[in-house]
Each structure stands twice: as C-alpha cells, then as structure tokens.
Design a protein around this motif. Structure first.
Motif, PDB file in Angstrom:
ATOM      1  N   ALA A   1     -20.392  10.093  15.815  1.00 59.23           N
ATOM      2  CA  ALA A   1     -19.955   9.033  14.759  1.00 59.23           C
ATOM      3  C   ALA A   1     -20.310   8.347  15.077  1.00 59.23           C
ATOM      4  CB  ALA A   1     -18.466   8.987  16.188  1.00 59.23           C
ATOM      5  N   ASP A   2     -21.570   7.482  16.211  1.00 56.88           N
ATOM      6  CA  ASP A   2     -23.020   6.643  15.523  1.00 56.88           C
ATOM      7  C   ASP A   2     -23.209   6.897  14.261  1.00 56.88           C
ATOM      8  OD1 ASP A   2     -22.274   5.880  17.898  1.00 56.88           O
ATOM      9  OD2 ASP A   2     -23.695   7.195  19.010  1.00 56.88           O
ATOM     10  N   ARG A   3     -23.717   8.073  14.088  1.00 61.22           N
ATOM     11  CA  ARG A   3     -24.442   8.451  13.063  1.00 61.22           C
ATOM     12  C   ARG A   3     -23.787   7.934  11.129  1.00 61.22           C
ATOM     13  NH1 ARG A   3     -25.702  13.260  15.891  1.00 61.22           N
ATOM     14  NH2 ARG A   3     -27.897  13.377  16.948  1.00 61.22           N
ATOM     15  N   THR A   4     -22.372   8.397  11.768  1.00 56.54           N
ATOM     16  CA  THR A   4     -21.691   8.519  10.499  1.00 56.54           C
ATOM     17  C   THR A   4     -20.995   6.549  11.138  1.00 56.54           C
ATOM     18  OG1 THR A   4     -19.538  10.052  10.951  1.00 56.54           O
ATOM     19  CG2 THR A   4     -18.972   8.168   9.963  1.00 56.54           C
ATOM     20  N   ARG A   5     -21.076   6.375  11.616  1.00 57.14           N
ATOM     21  CA  ARG A   5     -20.239   4.507  11.676  1.00 57.14           C
ATOM     22  C   ARG A   5     -21.821   3.611  11.095  1.00 57.14           C
ATOM     23  NH1 ARG A   5     -20.414   3.972  16.368  1.00 57.14           N
ATOM     24  NH2 ARG A   5     -22.407   3.224  17.123  1.00 57.14           N
ATOM     25  N   THR A   6     -22.954   4.359  11.102  1.00 56.52           N
ATOM     26  CA  THR A   6     -24.018   2.955  10.936  1.00 56.52           C
ATOM     27  C   THR A   6     -24.401   4.152   9.470  1.00 56.52           C
ATOM     28  OG1 THR A   6     -26.070   5.432  10.985  1.00 56.52           O
ATOM     29  CG2 THR A   6     -25.337   3.742  13.010  1.00 56.52           C
ATOM     30  N   PHE A   7     -24.151   4.932   8.968  1.00 58.95           N
ATOM     31  CA  PHE A   7     -24.720   5.427   7.808  1.00 58.95           C
ATOM     32  C   PHE A   7     -23.140   4.262   6.504  1.00 58.95           C
ATOM     33  CE2 PHE A   7     -22.905   7.835   3.929  1.00 58.95           C
ATOM     34  CZ  PHE A   7     -24.572   8.197   3.237  1.00 58.95           C
ATOM     35  N   ALA A   8     -22.145   4.049   7.208  1.00 56.74           N
ATOM     36  CA  ALA A   8     -20.936   3.727   6.655  1.00 56.74           C
ATOM     37  C   ALA A   8     -21.915   1.881   6.667  1.00 56.74           C
ATOM     38  CB  ALA A   8     -19.640   3.451   7.305  1.00 56.74           C
ATOM     39  N   ALA A   9     -21.915   1.599   7.437  1.00 52.22           N
ATOM     40  CA  ALA A   9     -22.364   0.372   7.108  1.00 52.22           C
ATOM     41  C   ALA A   9     -23.568  -0.480   6.149  1.00 52.22           C
ATOM     42  CB  ALA A   9     -22.560  -0.608   8.726  1.00 52.22           C
ATOM     43  N   GLN A  10     -24.519   0.973   6.175  1.00 51.81           N
ATOM     44  CA  GLN A  10     -25.513   0.832   5.509  1.00 51.81           C
ATOM     45  C   GLN A  10     -25.203   0.887   4.114  1.00 51.81           C
ATOM     46  OE1 GLN A  10     -28.381   3.915   5.958  1.00 51.81           O
ATOM     47  NE2 GLN A  10     -29.791   3.719   3.594  1.00 51.81           N
ATOM     48  N   GLN A  11     -24.037   2.290   3.118  1.00 53.94           N
ATOM     49  CA  GLN A  11     -23.484   1.996   2.464  1.00 53.94           C
ATOM     50  C   GLN A  11     -22.659   0.618   1.838  1.00 53.94           C
ATOM     51  OE1 GLN A  11     -24.305   4.262   0.087  1.00 53.94           O
ATOM     52  NE2 GLN A  11     -25.132   5.084   1.913  1.00 53.94           N
ATOM     53  N   SER A  12     -21.407   0.150   3.120  1.00 53.73           N
ATOM     54  CA  SER A  12     -21.525  -0.986   2.222  1.00 53.73           C
ATOM     55  C   SER A  12     -21.752  -2.501   2.643  1.00 53.73           C
ATOM     56  CB  SER A  12     -20.548  -1.265   3.751  1.00 53.73           C
ATOM     57  OG  SER A  12     -19.796  -2.670   3.645  1.00 53.73           O
ATOM     58  N   LEU A  13     -23.215  -2.718   2.445  1.00 54.24           N
ATOM     59  CA  LEU A  13     -24.089  -3.118   3.022  1.00 54.24           C
ATOM     60  C   LEU A  13     -25.297  -3.902   1.353  1.00 54.24           C
ATOM     61  CD1 LEU A  13     -25.775  -3.883   5.874  1.00 54.24           C
ATOM     62  CD2 LEU A  13     -24.379  -5.922   5.214  1.00 54.24           C
ATOM     63  N   LEU A  14     -24.984  -1.785   0.752  1.00 55.42           N
ATOM     64  CA  LEU A  14     -25.682  -1.609  -0.325  1.00 55.42           C
ATOM     65  C   LEU A  14     -24.416  -2.057  -1.435  1.00 55.42           C
ATOM     66  CD1 LEU A  14     -27.204   1.929   0.157  1.00 55.42           C
ATOM     67  CD2 LEU A  14     -28.286  -0.194  -0.432  1.00 55.42           C
ATOM     68  N   ALA A  15     -23.037  -1.884  -1.135  1.00 55.76           N
ATOM     69  CA  ALA A  15     -22.312  -2.082  -2.129  1.00 55.76           C
ATOM     70  C   ALA A  15     -22.423  -3.997  -1.797  1.00 55.76           C
ATOM     71  CB  ALA A  15     -20.135  -2.026  -1.543  1.00 55.76           C
ATOM     72  N   ASN A  16     -22.286  -4.264  -1.098  1.00 51.93           N
ATOM     73  CA  ASN A  16     -22.337  -5.704  -1.626  1.00 51.93           C
ATOM     74  C   ASN A  16     -23.477  -6.351  -1.988  1.00 51.93           C
ATOM     75  OD1 ASN A  16     -20.029  -6.048   0.458  1.00 51.93           O
ATOM     76  ND2 ASN A  16     -20.966  -5.844   2.582  1.00 51.93           N
ATOM     77  N   LEU A  17     -24.164  -5.966  -1.564  1.00 53.56           N
ATOM     78  CA  LEU A  17     -25.713  -6.188  -2.216  1.00 53.56           C
ATOM     79  C   LEU A  17     -25.299  -6.052  -4.029  1.00 53.56           C
ATOM     80  CD1 LEU A  17     -28.653  -7.471  -2.813  1.00 53.56           C
ATOM     81  CD2 LEU A  17     -29.616  -4.890  -2.366  1.00 53.56           C
ATOM     82  N   GLU A  18     -24.984  -4.978  -4.617  1.00 62.29           N
ATOM     83  CA  GLU A  18     -24.594  -5.036  -6.068  1.00 62.29           C
ATOM     84  C   GLU A  18     -23.329  -5.821  -6.356  1.00 62.29           C
ATOM     85  OE1 GLU A  18     -23.388  -0.698  -6.251  1.00 62.29           O
ATOM     86  OE2 GLU A  18     -25.502   0.059  -6.483  1.00 62.29           O
ATOM     87  N   SER A  19     -22.588  -6.507  -5.721  1.00 59.62           N
ATOM     88  CA  SER A  19     -22.191  -7.443  -5.994  1.00 59.62           C
ATOM     89  C   SER A  19     -22.730  -8.646  -6.076  1.00 59.62           C
ATOM     90  CB  SER A  19     -20.863  -7.106  -4.830  1.00 59.62           C
ATOM     91  OG  SER A  19     -20.306  -8.283  -4.989  1.00 59.62           O
ATOM     92  N   ALA A  20     -23.434  -9.439  -4.880  1.00 58.79           N
ATOM     93  CA  ALA A  20     -23.848 -10.495  -4.799  1.00 58.79           C
ATOM     94  C   ALA A  20     -24.808 -10.493  -6.123  1.00 58.79           C
ATOM     95  CB  ALA A  20     -24.974 -10.186  -3.302  1.00 58.79           C
ATOM     96  N   GLU A  21     -25.729  -9.009  -6.547  1.00 57.84           N
ATOM     97  CA  GLU A  21     -26.552  -9.327  -7.469  1.00 57.84           C
ATOM     98  C   GLU A  21     -25.366  -9.516  -8.691  1.00 57.84           C
ATOM     99  OE1 GLU A  21     -28.852  -5.877  -7.270  1.00 57.84           O
ATOM    100  OE2 GLU A  21     -30.334  -6.758  -5.370  1.00 57.84           O
ATOM    101  N   ALA A  22     -24.432  -8.918  -9.364  1.00 59.56           N
ATOM    102  CA  ALA A  22     -23.570  -8.786 -10.461  1.00 59.56           C
ATOM    103  C   ALA A  22     -22.857 -10.602 -10.439  1.00 59.56           C
ATOM    104  CB  ALA A  22     -22.734  -8.660 -10.207  1.00 59.56           C
ATOM    105  N   ASP A  23     -22.601 -10.583  -8.938  1.00 56.24           N
ATOM    106  CA  ASP A  23     -22.390 -12.616  -8.699  1.00 56.24           C
ATOM    107  C   ASP A  23     -23.407 -13.532  -9.849  1.00 56.24           C
ATOM    108  OD1 ASP A  23     -19.275 -11.649  -8.374  1.00 56.24           O
ATOM    109  OD2 ASP A  23     -20.332 -12.114  -6.107  1.00 56.24           O
ATOM    110  N   LEU A  24     -24.494 -12.919  -9.517  1.00 57.71           N
ATOM    111  CA  LEU A  24     -25.600 -14.040  -9.694  1.00 57.71           C
ATOM    112  C   LEU A  24     -26.137 -14.123 -10.738  1.00 57.71           C
ATOM    113  CD1 LEU A  24     -27.990 -15.938  -8.493  1.00 57.71           C
ATOM    114  CD2 LEU A  24     -29.377 -14.105  -7.855  1.00 57.71           C
TER     115      LEU A  24
END
Length: 344
Positions: free
Chosen positions: A184-207
């Motif tokens: 569960a810890d591995r899944t949670r940290t992996f999901a947090a990493q993927q969410s931040l990657l998506a947020n980074l792509e969104s931020a770059e598009a907004d920029l």
C-alpha cells in the motif's frame, strides 16, 4: 347789315368745289426708294471694300522703333511659342490620361481608440516603419502587465511542483527499496509521483499559454502605435489629436477611419484609355512620349507596361498602363497627361 351778310357768305363751305389732292404720290415713293438704294451701294463700294494693297500685313521681319531721342532701334519680332511636334510627327497614336500611383494607402489603426499624437503633415516624406500617430494605450498597457504577471505566477507554481515531484520520487525509491514497506505504501508513493508529473505537465502548458497571451497583448499594445507601411510622401492628413479613429466608420463627427494617405512616388505610372478600334497599334514595351498638361514643353520618356485585358462597354475604350522612365518631383498623382505611341 349787308356787311354782316357778306361775312357770313364768306364763311360758308362750297360743297361743289373739287377736293385738293393730299399725300405722297406713288411716283414720289419710287423715287425715294431708288435714291436710298443708290446711296447704299455707293457707301458700300467706297468704305466696306478695302483694297488688298491697303490691308495691314504682319511680318516676322525686324521692325524699327523710333525712340524719344530720335535714334532708331531695330527690334526683332517676338519669337513664336515652341510647340512639341514630336507627338504629331513620330507617333502612330495619341491619347490622354492621368498620372496614377500603384502604391497608395490610407493608413488607419486595427483598433478603435483616442488619438493622442499625430506626427505627420502634408508633403512630409516618411520611411517604412516610421511612427505616424499614437493612440491612448492605458488599458492595453494594463492588460499587457497583467499577462506578464501571470507568467511569473505560473513559473513559481511550476517550481513548487518540481520540488514536490523530486521529493515524491525520493519517497518512492525509499519505499521501493526497503523491506518493511507494505504494498500500500508503494502504491501510494507511486500515485503521488504520477500526480505530480501530471501537475507539472499542466503547469508547463499553462505557462506556454501565458506566454502566448503576453505576445497577444504585446501585439494589441503595438496596435496603438500607427506606423508607415512603406516609404513615401504624405498627401493627406485626415485626423487630429483628440479625435477617435476606428477601422470602420463608427459614426459621429469626431470618428475617423484613417490617419493619413501615403503615396509611393516611385510607383507612379500613366493610365490612358485607348479607343478599342486602335488598340491593335499598342503592344508591351512600345516606346511612348508623354507630355504633362502642366509642362507642355517637357517630353517625358515612357514605355507601355501592359494592356488591361478588358474593355469599357460604355466608352468603347481599353485601358493601357504606361511606365514612366524617370523620377522627377514635378510629376504628381492625378495630373493630366497626353501621350503619343511611337513608331518602331
């Protein structure tokens, strides 16, 4: 008593006495008419018919003028005006037309706004890109500054997401490599990493979108500065500071659709209408002699550019474009001109 009777007898009218003839006789009237006709013929022969030897003759020879001092001065007669006969002697076809400009523009703005500055006058030469006028750009500057501030906000947001993403990657690697972390810890940290990657792509598009908005606001701000599209001479000044200019007529006495009119003097040419019955005598490259109505003694070399492939049904003419072979400040748009198409 007898005297009175005699006086009364003298006053009586004798009805039997023959009447005395009065008026003009017929033969007298005929005589008067004959005399009038004779006098008229005599006067006509004497004064109206002047002998040819007595008529004044105008000579181009030298004339003598006697001065007040008694001396005689010899003055030649005034020279006759020069006439340009080349259009008649060497041409196979004559026509008339006007000077036109191929590059002429009424400069306006792409946005509606209040004119704050006009930097041109009639007859002024301008270069391409030169500032002609300025509009009130206060709101445009605010919008541009706002779009620039949006870029700063998005750049700070992207930095925050990158920092969180680096931490999430470290946590995921720690959880993945240790032996005491659960699935569960591995899944949670992996999901947090993927969410931040998506947020980074969104931020770059907004920029990227914010940078595009900055360029758009910059263009809108530049639209408030009106520049010359090409070099030429200002022939008309159509607006003054304090008036409103618009791309199209918006109504009102203080609304203008243009700042000024610019003519490229190097693009001047001649346009003439040739009768369609003689258009066969005209061909591209044909030599032409032109004479301005304002300068009838000045012959301008020219040549045929092209014949417009259409005819005017109402006038039965075909338009011909003629190139002017020299540049001269005396040649102005809309001047009247006469041309002669020369022989080969």
């Amino acid at each position: 008593m007898n005297d009175k009777s005699e006086l009364l007898q003298q006053l009586k009218i004798d009805r039997n006495q023959a009447p005395v003839a009065a008026g003009i006789k017929f033969w007298q009237l005929i005589l008067v008419v004959v005399l009038c006709v004779s006098v008229s013929i005599w006067l006509t022969l004497k004064f109206a018919l002047v002998p040819a030897s007595q008529t004044p003759q105008i000579s181009n020879s030298k004339t003598q003028v006697v001065t007040s001092a008694g001396t005689t001065q010899v003055n030649s007669s005034a020279p006759s005006p020069k006439v340009n006969k080349s259009l008649d002697n060497n041409s196979i076809l004559n026509s008339s037309g006007y000077i036109t400009a191929r590059r002429m523009a009424t400069v306006s703005s792409e946005v509606m706004g209040l004119i704050t500055e006009v930097n041109v006058e009639e007859g002024m030469e301008v270069e391409q890109g030169q500032i002609l006028a300025r509009l009130d750009d206060a709101i445009a500057k605010v919008n541009y500054d706002y779009s620039v501030a949006q870029i700063a906000v998005l750049q700070a947001r992207r930095k925050s997401i990158v920092a969180n993403l680096d931490e999430a990657k470290s946590n995921y690697q720690r959880v993945l490599n240790n032996s005491y972390s659960s699935d569960a810890d591995r899944t949670r940290t992996f999901a947090a990493q993927q969410s931040l990657l998506a947020n980074l792509e969104s931020a770059e598009a907004d920029l990227l979108l914010a940078k595009i908005e900055v360029r758009r606001q910059q263009e809108r701000l530049d639209d408030h500065t009106i520049r010359a599209p090409f070099g030429g001479v200002v022939t008309q000044k159509n607006a003054q500071p304090g008036e409103i200019v618009a791309p199209s007529s918006a109504g009102g006495g203080f609304t203008r659709t243009g700042i000024c009119t610019i003519v490229d003097m190097s693009s001047l040419e001649i346009e003439v209408d040739v009768n369609e019955s003689f258009i066969g005598r005209v061909y591209p490259g044909q030599k032409v002699e032109a004479t301005l109505d304002a300068y009838p003694d000045w012959t301008i070399p020219a040549s045929v550019i092209a014949t417009i492939p259409t005819a005017d049904r109402a006038k039965a003419t075909v338009q011909v474009r003629i190139k002017i072979e020299l540049n001269d400040a005396r040649i102005l748009p809309d001047m009247g001109v006469k041309v002669g198409f020369l022989k080969d």
